[in-house]
Design a protein around this motif. Structure first.
Motif, PDB file in Angstrom:
ATOM      1  N   PHE A  37       0.850  -1.178   0.000  1.00  0.00           N
ATOM      2  CA  PHE A  37       0.000   0.000   0.000  1.00  0.00           C
ATOM      3  C   PHE A  37       0.888   1.230   0.000  1.00  0.00           C
ATOM      4  O   PHE A  37       2.067   1.161   0.340  1.00  0.00           O
ATOM      5  CB  PHE A  37      -0.901   0.005   1.238  1.00  0.00           C
ATOM      6  CG  PHE A  37      -1.813  -1.192   1.302  1.00  0.00           C
ATOM      7  CD1 PHE A  37      -1.372  -2.392   1.829  1.00  0.00           C
ATOM      8  CD2 PHE A  37      -3.112  -1.123   0.832  1.00  0.00           C
ATOM      9  CE1 PHE A  37      -2.193  -3.515   1.869  1.00  0.00           C
ATOM     10  CE2 PHE A  37      -3.951  -2.226   0.867  1.00  0.00           C
ATOM     11  CZ  PHE A  37      -3.485  -3.423   1.383  1.00  0.00           C
ATOM     12  N   GLU A  46      -3.608   3.983  -0.551  1.00  0.00           N
ATOM     13  CA  GLU A  46      -4.003   3.322  -1.798  1.00  0.00           C
ATOM     14  C   GLU A  46      -3.387   1.937  -1.856  1.00  0.00           C
ATOM     15  O   GLU A  46      -2.188   1.759  -1.587  1.00  0.00           O
ATOM     16  CB  GLU A  46      -3.511   4.158  -2.984  1.00  0.00           C
ATOM     17  CG  GLU A  46      -3.726   3.524  -4.338  1.00  0.00           C
ATOM     18  CD  GLU A  46      -3.004   4.243  -5.458  1.00  0.00           C
ATOM     19  OE1 GLU A  46      -3.363   4.021  -6.630  1.00  0.00           O
ATOM     20  OE2 GLU A  46      -2.080   5.032  -5.184  1.00  0.00           O
ATOM     21  N   GLY A  47      -4.196   0.954  -2.217  1.00  0.00           N
ATOM     22  CA  GLY A  47      -3.672  -0.382  -2.439  1.00  0.00           C
ATOM     23  C   GLY A  47      -2.922  -0.432  -3.754  1.00  0.00           C
ATOM     24  O   GLY A  47      -3.416   0.055  -4.768  1.00  0.00           O
ATOM     25  N   CYS A  50      -0.797  -7.015  -4.463  1.00  0.00           N
ATOM     26  CA  CYS A  50      -0.816  -8.051  -3.439  1.00  0.00           C
ATOM     27  C   CYS A  50      -0.468  -9.387  -4.065  1.00  0.00           C
ATOM     28  O   CYS A  50      -0.552  -9.565  -5.288  1.00  0.00           O
ATOM     29  CB  CYS A  50      -2.176  -8.119  -2.747  1.00  0.00           C
ATOM     30  SG  CYS A  50      -3.525  -8.641  -3.821  1.00  0.00           S
ATOM     31  N   THR A 105      -6.226  -9.373  -1.788  1.00  0.00           N
ATOM     32  CA  THR A 105      -6.976  -8.167  -2.104  1.00  0.00           C
ATOM     33  C   THR A 105      -6.095  -6.940  -1.901  1.00  0.00           C
ATOM     34  O   THR A 105      -5.188  -6.941  -1.064  1.00  0.00           O
ATOM     35  CB  THR A 105      -8.230  -8.046  -1.225  1.00  0.00           C
ATOM     36  OG1 THR A 105      -8.894  -6.818  -1.529  1.00  0.00           O
ATOM     37  CG2 THR A 105      -7.862  -8.037   0.260  1.00  0.00           C
ATOM     38  N   LEU A 107      -7.502  -4.209  -0.980  1.00  0.00           N
ATOM     39  CA  LEU A 107      -8.254  -3.438   0.020  1.00  0.00           C
ATOM     40  C   LEU A 107      -7.570  -3.600   1.364  1.00  0.00           C
ATOM     41  O   LEU A 107      -7.190  -4.699   1.751  1.00  0.00           O
ATOM     42  CB  LEU A 107      -9.696  -3.935   0.101  1.00  0.00           C
ATOM     43  CG  LEU A 107     -10.525  -3.782  -1.174  1.00  0.00           C
ATOM     44  CD1 LEU A 107     -11.908  -4.392  -0.970  1.00  0.00           C
ATOM     45  CD2 LEU A 107     -10.633  -2.330  -1.579  1.00  0.00           C
ATOM     46  N   ALA A 108      -7.424  -2.507   2.095  1.00  0.00           N
ATOM     47  CA  ALA A 108      -6.622  -2.512   3.319  1.00  0.00           C
ATOM     48  C   ALA A 108      -7.311  -3.161   4.512  1.00  0.00           C
ATOM     49  O   ALA A 108      -6.643  -3.683   5.411  1.00  0.00           O
ATOM     50  CB  ALA A 108      -6.239  -1.090   3.677  1.00  0.00           C
ATOM     51  N   GLY A 109      -8.633  -3.185   4.506  1.00  0.00           N
ATOM     52  CA  GLY A 109      -9.362  -3.612   5.688  1.00  0.00           C
ATOM     53  C   GLY A 109      -8.980  -4.946   6.287  1.00  0.00           C
ATOM     54  O   GLY A 109      -8.821  -5.057   7.494  1.00  0.00           O
TER      55      GLY A 109
END
Length: 124
Positions: A37, A46-47, A50, A105, A107-109
């Protein structure tokens, strides 16, 4: 204490290359997904990319496709090769680890462990 550690940041001219590394401390990356990120001043995180350490699948943000390549070194390290760097790639880059047996993913979550970040500066 389990953590991930980034290295390899620095300053480079536009069009240049850098390679970032992400290593785990206190655990093996074998059943994790590793994400890269970045966050530039005044912007949201921002991703970038991965990789699944288990099945090798990868994902990239549209902004870096064709320029960045993510790879793994067995279950020890993950690399982000950054080519054709642009000034807009300037940011603090973070790697993160998520327990995941398949896929990944940007997405950071879902990510559990985060590194301290390494600065990448692209400027002439």
């Amino acid at each position: 204490q389990s953590r991930v550690v980034e290295s390899g940041g620095g300053s480079v001219q536009p069009g240049g290359s850098l390679r970032l590394s992400c290593a785990a401390s206190g655990f093996t990356l074998a059943y994790y997904a590793i994400g890269w990120f970045r966050q530039a001043p005044g912007k949201e995180r921002e991703g970038v990319s991965c990789i699944s350490m288990n099945d090798g699948s990868t994902n990239y943000a549209d902004s870096v496709k064709g320029r960045f390549t993510i790879s793994r070194d067995n279950a020890k390290k993950v690399y982000l090769q950054m080519n054709s760097l642009k000034p807009e790639d300037t940011a603090v880059y973070y790697c993160a680890a998520e327990v995941r047996t398949r896929g990944c993913t940007v997405l950071a979550g879902p990510y559990n462990y985060w590194g301290q970040g390494t600065q990448v500066t692209v400027s002439s």
